[in-house]
Design a protein around this motif. Structure first.
Motif, short mmCIF file in Angstrom:
data_model
loop_
_atom_site.label_atom_id
_atom_site.label_comp_id
_atom_site.label_asym_id
_atom_site.label_seq_id
_atom_site.Cartn_x
_atom_site.Cartn_y
_atom_site.Cartn_z
N ALA A 104 -29.00 -5.84 -45.30
CA ALA A 104 -30.22 -5.06 -45.50
C ALA A 104 -31.08 -5.08 -44.24
CB ALA A 104 -31.01 -5.60 -46.69
N SER A 105 -31.32 -3.92 -43.68
CA SER A 105 -32.20 -3.81 -42.51
C SER A 105 -33.64 -4.13 -42.90
CB SER A 105 -32.14 -2.39 -41.95
OG SER A 105 -30.94 -2.14 -41.29
N PRO A 106 -34.46 -4.53 -41.90
CA PRO A 106 -34.14 -4.67 -40.48
C PRO A 106 -33.72 -6.09 -40.12
CG PRO A 106 -36.51 -4.80 -40.76
CD PRO A 106 -35.92 -4.59 -42.14
N GLY A 107 -32.63 -6.22 -39.38
CA GLY A 107 -32.11 -7.52 -38.98
C GLY A 107 -32.78 -8.03 -37.72
N GLU A 108 -34.08 -8.22 -37.76
CA GLU A 108 -34.83 -8.58 -36.56
C GLU A 108 -34.39 -9.91 -35.96
OE1 GLU A 108 -37.76 -6.41 -35.12
OE2 GLU A 108 -35.90 -5.57 -35.87
N MET A 109 -33.93 -10.85 -36.78
CA MET A 109 -33.56 -12.15 -36.25
C MET A 109 -32.21 -12.14 -35.54
SD MET A 109 -36.20 -13.87 -36.54
CE MET A 109 -35.56 -15.44 -35.93
N LEU A 110 -31.57 -10.99 -35.45
CA LEU A 110 -30.40 -10.85 -34.58
C LEU A 110 -30.81 -10.78 -33.11
CD1 LEU A 110 -28.43 -8.19 -36.62
CD2 LEU A 110 -27.72 -10.56 -36.24
N ARG A 111 -32.07 -10.49 -32.86
CA ARG A 111 -32.53 -10.35 -31.48
C ARG A 111 -32.60 -11.72 -30.82
NH1 ARG A 111 -34.43 -5.14 -30.95
NH2 ARG A 111 -34.91 -4.10 -32.92
N PRO A 112 -31.93 -11.91 -29.68
CA PRO A 112 -31.96 -13.21 -29.00
C PRO A 112 -33.37 -13.71 -28.72
CG PRO A 112 -30.28 -11.80 -28.03
CD PRO A 112 -31.06 -10.94 -28.98
N LEU A 113 -34.28 -12.79 -28.43
CA LEU A 113 -35.65 -13.19 -28.15
C LEU A 113 -36.26 -13.93 -29.34
CD1 LEU A 113 -38.31 -13.19 -26.53
CD2 LEU A 113 -38.77 -10.94 -27.52
N TYR A 114 -36.12 -13.37 -30.54
CA TYR A 114 -36.75 -13.98 -31.70
C TYR A 114 -36.08 -15.29 -32.09
CZ TYR A 114 -39.27 -9.56 -32.15
OH TYR A 114 -40.07 -8.47 -31.91
N GLN A 115 -34.78 -15.38 -31.86
CA GLN A 115 -34.11 -16.66 -32.09
C GLN A 115 -34.65 -17.73 -31.15
OE1 GLN A 115 -29.83 -16.20 -32.01
NE2 GLN A 115 -29.88 -14.39 -33.33
N GLN A 116 -34.89 -17.34 -29.89
CA GLN A 116 -35.43 -18.29 -28.92
C GLN A 116 -36.88 -18.66 -29.26
OE1 GLN A 116 -34.11 -20.13 -26.91
NE2 GLN A 116 -35.49 -20.68 -25.23
N ILE A 117 -37.66 -17.71 -29.73
CA ILE A 117 -39.03 -18.02 -30.12
C ILE A 117 -39.05 -19.04 -31.25
CG2 ILE A 117 -41.09 -17.08 -31.25
CD1 ILE A 117 -40.71 -14.54 -29.59
N ARG A 118 -38.17 -18.87 -32.22
CA ARG A 118 -38.10 -19.86 -33.31
C ARG A 118 -37.75 -21.24 -32.75
NH1 ARG A 118 -37.81 -21.10 -38.58
NH2 ARG A 118 -36.16 -22.54 -39.24
N ARG A 119 -36.78 -21.30 -31.83
CA ARG A 119 -36.40 -22.59 -31.24
C ARG A 119 -37.58 -23.21 -30.49
NH1 ARG A 119 -31.21 -19.99 -30.48
NH2 ARG A 119 -31.94 -19.13 -28.49
N LEU A 120 -38.28 -22.39 -29.71
CA LEU A 120 -39.40 -22.91 -28.93
C LEU A 120 -40.49 -23.50 -29.82
CD1 LEU A 120 -39.74 -20.07 -26.26
CD2 LEU A 120 -39.09 -22.44 -25.81
N ILE A 121 -40.79 -22.81 -30.92
CA ILE A 121 -41.83 -23.32 -31.81
C ILE A 121 -41.38 -24.61 -32.48
CG2 ILE A 121 -43.04 -22.82 -33.98
CD1 ILE A 121 -43.21 -19.91 -33.07
N LEU A 122 -40.11 -24.67 -32.91
CA LEU A 122 -39.61 -25.90 -33.52
C LEU A 122 -39.61 -27.07 -32.53
CD1 LEU A 122 -36.64 -24.50 -35.65
CD2 LEU A 122 -38.85 -25.32 -36.48
N GLU A 123 -39.42 -26.73 -31.25
CA GLU A 123 -39.40 -27.78 -30.21
C GLU A 123 -40.81 -28.16 -29.73
OE1 GLU A 123 -36.95 -26.00 -27.26
OE2 GLU A 123 -35.09 -26.25 -28.41
N GLY A 124 -41.83 -27.45 -30.22
CA GLY A 124 -43.19 -27.82 -29.90
C GLY A 124 -43.83 -27.09 -28.75
N ALA A 125 -43.25 -25.96 -28.32
CA ALA A 125 -43.78 -25.24 -27.16
C ALA A 125 -45.21 -24.74 -27.39
CB ALA A 125 -42.87 -24.07 -26.80
#
Length: 375
Positions: A126-147
């Protein structure tokens, strides 16, 4: 699975003519997927689209397409208010489904389709698959890492403006260029929440996780629109502000409004604030966010690059929808489930439905659905 998946397209409107058909009839994908049928209530439009894009079969009804024996899967690109009934009928025929946003208009409908699909061993993307975007995956990682330190609040959303009235397929006089935009401004399924704010909701819930509560203010700011000299009455809310509660006093504002956007580079892009700074679009504290294979010399590369968006597809309209469909195709052919889950879509639908209810009643709504966030 060696043979390409046979795909039917439900609806020969704007998204199909501008995006689905141009992408899915490119030679580089025909070893995996072939569009074999298309339907539209305006049969002449379905026939003209089929002739233009080399599709073998054209029908006036989705029922005829579902039972024709020429399709293994369908992408439902009709007005959103039809998605539930059409999806239910497709599942009954054992057809795998890609839903253009949104899957349904209510959480009860979405939940039923998910359960029926599971019973019938039918796959749903089911669209929209926004979390396929590498940018948003990296943003999630950055926030989890405390950026950002401790995240404090976020904002995302989109505006109708004149986007749909100005689409290229609505400016001409022939059957493929005079598609009317009326349904976007009518219930059920019309309005900027289901059509455009859905992007911001998928981004924020994909990055921050499922929301717990929602409240909202909502109404109709523009009661009628003019299109080529004709008045379109608008009977759906077009101006909505939603406040999401993620727990522990983390909040997000999501807007779906008649006009006016905060960030315009990509629909739904977020601003996320924290004690150590801000993520604004593709920037962390004013600097580009780095992630593997980031390409800096192509406009909008931060938002466009997804696994299947390569070659000519990078410069074509609606590349993100093409990507979502290819997620379904890979799942069918390789038994590789997509991260674009129906459960995530269901959660976003509940937020929208509950926001309208909150606006009507003045009571903050607790959310019941959830989904598995990316690790």
């Amino acid at each position: 699975m060696n043979d390409p998946t046979r795909l039917g397209i439900v609806g020969a409107g704007s998204i199909s003519l501008r995006g689905l058909l141009p992408h899915l009839t490119q030679s580089d994908v025909n070893d995996r997927v072939v569009v074999t049928a298309i339907c539209d209530p305006v049969l002449e439009r379905a026939q003209a689209a089929a002739q233009k894009f080399g599709v073998d079969h054209a029908f006036a009804t989705h029922g005829d397409l579902f039972t024709c024996g020429h399709v293994d899967a369908v992408t439902i690109a009709s007005p959103i208010g039809f998605h539930y009934q059409q999806g239910k009928q497709a599942i009954a025929q054992g057809l795998h489904i890609h839903f253009n946003k949104t899957m349904t208009t209510t959480v009860a409908e979405a939940t039923e389709l998910i359960e029926l699909a599971h019973q019938q061993n039918v796959k749903i993307v089911a669209s929209p698959g926004e979390m396929l975007r590498p940018l948003y995956q990296q943003i999630r990682r950055l926030i989890l890492e405390g950026a950002l330190g401790t995240p404090t609040w976020a904002i995302a959303g989109a505006a109708f403006g004149q986007y749909h009235e100005q689409e290229s397929v609505r400016q001409g006089t022939d059957i493929l260029s005079n598609v009317k935009p009326d349904w976007y401004f009518r219930a059920p399924g019309g309005g900027p929440l289901y059509d455009m704010a859905v992007y911001g909701l998928h981004v924020l819930t994909g990055i921050l996780g499922p929301a717990k509560r929602v409240t909202a203010l909502s109404g109709t700011r523009i009661p009628e629109r003019e299109f080529h000299g004709r008045i379109i009455p608008c009977n759906v809310d077009d101006n909505t502000l939603m406040l999401l509660d993620y727990g522990n006093s983390l909040y997000a504002l999501v807007y779906g409004v008649a006009a006016g956007e905060l960030l315009k580079e990509h629909v739904g892009q977020p601003m996320i604030f924290g004690t150590h700074g801000v993520i604004s679009g593709h920037l962390l504290n004013g600097q580009p966010i780095e992630y593997p294979n980031r390409i800096v010399d192509i406009p909008n590369a931060n938002y466009s690059f997804q696994p299947h968006v390569v070659g000519n597809h990078r410069s074509m309209e609606e590349a993100h929808v093409y990507e979502d469909i290819m997620q379904l195709i890979d799942w069918i052919r390789e038994d590789r489930p997509s991260i674009v889950t129906a459960e995530h879509a269901c959660h976003v639908i509940e937020i929208i439905e509950a926001a309208y209810r909150a606006a009507e009643t003045g009571i903050t709504q607790n959310l019941q659905t959830t989904f598995e966030s990316l690790s």
